[in-house]
Design an enzyme around this catalytic site. Structure first.
Site, PDB file in Angstrom:
ATOM      1  N   HIS A 442       0.691  -1.097   0.113  1.00 11.40           N
ATOM      2  CA  HIS A 442       0.030  -0.083   0.164  1.00 11.40           C
ATOM      3  C   HIS A 442       1.091   1.256   0.065  1.00 11.40           C
ATOM      4  O   HIS A 442       0.766   2.183  -0.948  1.00 11.40           O
ATOM      5  CB  HIS A 442      -1.066   0.012   1.177  1.00 11.40           C
ATOM      6  CG  HIS A 442      -1.554   1.222   1.643  1.00 11.40           C
ATOM      7  ND1 HIS A 442      -2.917   1.369   1.542  1.00 11.40           N
ATOM      8  CD2 HIS A 442      -1.130   2.268   1.819  1.00 11.40           C
ATOM      9  CE1 HIS A 442      -3.434   2.449   1.799  1.00 11.40           C
ATOM     10  NE2 HIS A 442      -2.047   3.293   2.113  1.00 11.40           N
ATOM     11  N   GLU A 443       2.095   1.410   0.840  1.00 10.77           N
ATOM     12  CA  GLU A 443       2.902   2.384   1.097  1.00 10.77           C
ATOM     13  C   GLU A 443       3.643   2.745  -0.232  1.00 10.77           C
ATOM     14  O   GLU A 443       3.955   3.684  -0.889  1.00 10.77           O
ATOM     15  CB  GLU A 443       3.513   2.465   2.478  1.00 10.77           C
ATOM     16  CG  GLU A 443       2.656   2.380   3.740  1.00 10.77           C
ATOM     17  CD  GLU A 443       1.790   3.469   3.959  1.00 10.77           C
ATOM     18  OE1 GLU A 443       1.942   4.501   3.060  1.00 10.77           O
ATOM     19  OE2 GLU A 443       0.863   3.537   4.609  1.00 10.77           O
ATOM     20  N   HIS A 447       0.860   4.360  -2.908  1.00 13.34           N
ATOM     21  CA  HIS A 447       1.037   5.831  -3.017  1.00 13.34           C
ATOM     22  C   HIS A 447       2.200   6.202  -3.481  1.00 13.34           C
ATOM     23  O   HIS A 447       2.642   7.346  -3.894  1.00 13.34           O
ATOM     24  CB  HIS A 447       1.247   6.268  -1.362  1.00 13.34           C
ATOM     25  CG  HIS A 447      -0.212   6.471  -0.328  1.00 13.34           C
ATOM     26  ND1 HIS A 447      -1.323   6.828  -1.062  1.00 13.34           N
ATOM     27  CD2 HIS A 447      -0.303   5.667   0.608  1.00 13.34           C
ATOM     28  CE1 HIS A 447      -2.164   6.631   0.076  1.00 13.34           C
ATOM     29  NE2 HIS A 447      -1.597   6.017   0.989  1.00 13.34           N
ATOM     30  N   GLU A 501      -6.723   6.632  -0.895  1.00  8.85           N
ATOM     31  CA  GLU A 501      -6.377   5.604  -0.100  1.00  8.85           C
ATOM     32  C   GLU A 501      -6.923   4.177  -0.744  1.00  8.85           C
ATOM     33  O   GLU A 501      -6.336   2.989  -0.412  1.00  8.85           O
ATOM     34  CB  GLU A 501      -6.950   5.620   1.353  1.00  8.85           C
ATOM     35  CG  GLU A 501      -6.597   6.842   2.228  1.00  8.85           C
ATOM     36  CD  GLU A 501      -4.841   6.743   2.472  1.00  8.85           C
ATOM     37  OE1 GLU A 501      -4.473   5.494   2.687  1.00  8.85           O
ATOM     38  OE2 GLU A 501      -4.300   7.588   2.761  1.00  8.85           O
TER      39      GLU A 501
END
Length: 693
Positions: A442-443, A447, A501
């Site tokens: 996810h990070e 992003h 997100e």
């Protein structure tokens, strides 16, 4: 309110490994972080600082000997424990609204019993008389656009700011005046003299320096005038204390980058100018692999109804070298993984990454740290910063995973009642591995990817304007992009944080079956937890999290209180609609049980479904297509009657609120002493009392 589940964020082993100089740097930066608590309280609600003072005064009135206070006040200890539960949850959330969900919570103790406790000391009696009504008042019960049921202390004044068009107009003036919104609040006042009405909007800017500057004067020829002013000095007392600690920390910085970083942050806090802060962020991303990592500033805009004004955040973490090694290896192969993402497939250009991805993926600083101080309303398992897209694309970004937070929470799987009883033990055993890899992906690749197609200045585009790329959703050339000065948050406004997100969560889930990634984390055909186990467990988590998200939906306002929750519900809804039998949600209305059933043979169909949703959100984001995005995302996150039925069960069987107990540091001559606290309500309250903020 249920008794909280408290986890100790143990950091002693990591702290012991620091040098004396590093310990002093960690101590002073942690003090700076905690001094921001009162800023956050002020950003949450008008009564939050008074409630904090009341809890602290009550603690000091009995020196934390709560049984003695109960006897003195002649209050049953069971009633006192109800208040202590409330106090622990309040302190962990830094306010009387949950950090996750933005819903208000109240003490279960009766007002009369709490008054007896308060009356044992003149200070607590005085504070309680001032806050009693606000403490127990049911409304506003959520944070959001100011109304009878919700509030936002980002928008203040004699007349409540309910017209977001007013706010948008002021935002445009701020943009033209080169005033960034993150560290501001907005206050409206109205005065009437005869037939003349004057509306004054004060842009309150966080700074130590104080003054006022008029940005727009009222029209002399109009009976209804508008004045707009920039008023510096918001949160000045807290920022003074923060800067004092940062100035001490500079003396123990490991390198010139840390010195320049802290000086730039202090300059920004002093003047309110976020240009100084942005320059400091460019330095921060270049300070690779520090032993003590820090984050300061007005960072996350989740709680602003417009999604632009940000909550203060102060974080200090200590490097976790073994886990960091694995994360760095992932960062090194990340560029080779990107062509497997849906928007890159089928393209040879841009090294197989396609036109909707950056030409160069700079290997980011990717670290696992142990939290020493995390002053925020919500302790995230990981972060990817800075939030400024231009800095990310020009200078890079950092990914930070908070290992002790993730380890603490993994001790108990939340929402486990939705898993078949026969599978619960193995679900719990596999959960941390799947969750950890999901957060990591996810990070770094959630992003860390995407290219916003933009016209930077008249006639200059970061794509071929004459031969624009084909939109993979329509097969036609793209017909929208970001104009000069436009930003992701500005264009997508209230949807920006939740869509961002959601896109990042989708990337993590989509890539979790990649063998090279799983192998890095020790998941192979020969390991105890097999790759197929990790993937299956993640889809179980996606189902459980999609249902648990309903905790943070308000049926009366039809609003979502948390960006991640809305994202999780949307992902589950998409897979329920878009795959044939991957998920089955079993709602036994008689026993009020809710069960998530995942068809293990259809996991590839699940991946395809996630890929289709991810492609849409990614292309909408890259091309500034807010209209299509809103239509798609709002439809997916609309809660129908069936889902409201699920919500009743979710609330009925809601997990206890989470609370994290942090350590403190103290100076002992020239050395620093670390103190950890028992993970109990008393221990958590004591930790805050000894923090002295």
């Amino acid at each position: 309110m249920r008794k909280p589940e408290i986890f100790q964020l143990s950091v002693a082993a990591a702290f012991k490994g620091l040098s004396s100089k590093e310990k002093l740097y960690a101590h002073h930066t942690a003090r700076a972080a905690w001094h921001g608590a009162r800023i956050i309280l002020r950003q949450v609600s008008p009564e939050a600082n008074d409630i904090f003072d009341f809890i602290m005064a009550l603690y000091h009135s009995c020196d934390g000997q709560w049984e003695q206070l109960a006897r003195r006040a002649q209050v049953d200890m069971a009633e006192v424990e109800k208040f202590l539960d409330y106090a622990a949850v309040f302190l962990s959330n830094i306010g009387n609204y949950f950090g996750s969900g933005d819903q208000k919570f109240h003490p279960d103790i009766s007002p009369d019993e709490l008054k007896k406790l308060a009356d044992c000391d003149p200070t607590t009696a005085q504070i309680f008389s001032k806050l009693r009504d606000a403490l127990f008042r049911p409304l506003p019960d959520s944070l959001g656009v100011p109304s009878d049921t919700s509030q936002s202390t980002y928008y203040l004044g004699d007349e409540t700011l309910t017209d977001m068009e007013e706010v948008s107009a002021i935002s445009k003036l701020m943009e033209s005046s080169k005033i960034f919104p993150e560290n501001t609040r907005l206050r409206k006042s109205v005065t009437t003299e005869g037939e003349i009405t004057l509306r004054t909007y004060d842009i309150l800017q966080a700074s130590i320096e104080e003054d006022e500057a008029t940005l727009q004067e009222p029209d002399d020829h109009s009976p209804n005038g508008t004045r707009i002013r920039l008023v510096r000095g918001d949160h000045k007392e807290e920022l003074k204390k923060i800067n004092q600690s940062l100035e001490e920390a500079v003396n123990y910085a490991a390198n010139w980058q840390q010195q320049k970083l802290l000086a730039g942050i202090a300059e920004s806090f002093s003047s309110g100018d976020l240009n100084a802060y942005r320059k400091a962020q460019r330095v921060w991303v270049k300070d690779k692999a520090p032993e003590v990592e820090t984050v300061f500033g007005f960072v996350e805009p989740y709680r602003d109804p417009l999604g632009v004004r940000a909550e203060f955040e102060g974080i200090v973490g200590i490097a976790d070298s073994e886990r960091t090694k694995v994360l760095r290896r992932l960062a090194e192969i990340a560029s080779d993984i990107i062509p497997q993402l849906p928007w890159a497939q089928g393209y040879e250009e841009n090294n197989g990454k396609g036109p909707f991805e950056k030409e160069l993926f700079d290997i980011p600083d990717f670290a696992s740290v142990q939290i020493l101080a995390y002053c925020s309303s919500l302790v995230f398992p990981g972060i990817n910063l800075p939030n400024y897209n231009d800095i990310r694309q020009e200078d890079g970004f950092k990914n930070i995973i908070f290992a002790n937070r993730m380890i603490a929470e993994s001790k108990r799987a939340r929402g486990i009642h939705m898993i078949y009883e026969s599978e619960r033990k193995i679900f719990q055993e596999h959960r941390f591995t799947a969750y950890y890899i999901w957060v990591v992906l996810h990070e770094i690749l959630g992003h860390g990817t995407s290219k916003l197609l933009q016209e930077h200045s008249q006639g200059y585009f970061n794509f071929d304007r004459e031969h624009p790329p084909l939109n993979p959703l329509t097969g036609k050339p793209i017909d929208s992009w970001y104009g000069p000065g436009e930003t992701w948050t500005g264009v997508f406004a209230d949807l920006s944080t939740t869509v961002d997100e959601c896109r990042a969560e989708l990337v993590g889930a989509y890539l979790i079956d990649v063998p090279e990634i799983l192998e890095l984390f020790g998941c192979t055909a020969d390991s105890e937890i097999k790759p197929a186990d990790v993937v299956y467990n993640l889809y179980q988590q996606l189902g459980v999290d999609g249902l648990r998200a309903l905790e943070n939906y308000n049926p009366s306002t039809k609003k979502w209180g948390q960006a991640h929750s809305r994202a999780h519900f949307g992902m589950l809804q998409h897979m329920l609609r878009d795959s044939s039998g991957l998920y089955k949600i079993i709602h036994d209305k008689e026993s009020q049980n809710l069960t998530v059933q995942v068809n293990r043979s259809l996991l590839q169909e699940g991946k395809a479904s996630l890929g289709r949703m991810l492609l849409r959100l990614h292309v909408y984001r890259c091309t500034a297509d807010i209209r299509s995005c809103r239509e798609f995302y709002e439809d997916l996150t609309t809660v129908n009657e069936e889902a409201l039925g699920w919500r009743k069960v979710v609330l009925m069987k809601k997990d206890p609120p989470l609370a994290f107990c942090h350590a403190n540091t103290f100076l002992d001559g020239d050395s620093v002493v670390l103190k950890e606290y028992e993970p109990t309500v008393s221990g958590l309250i004591q930790s805050w009392a000894e923090r002295d903020v």
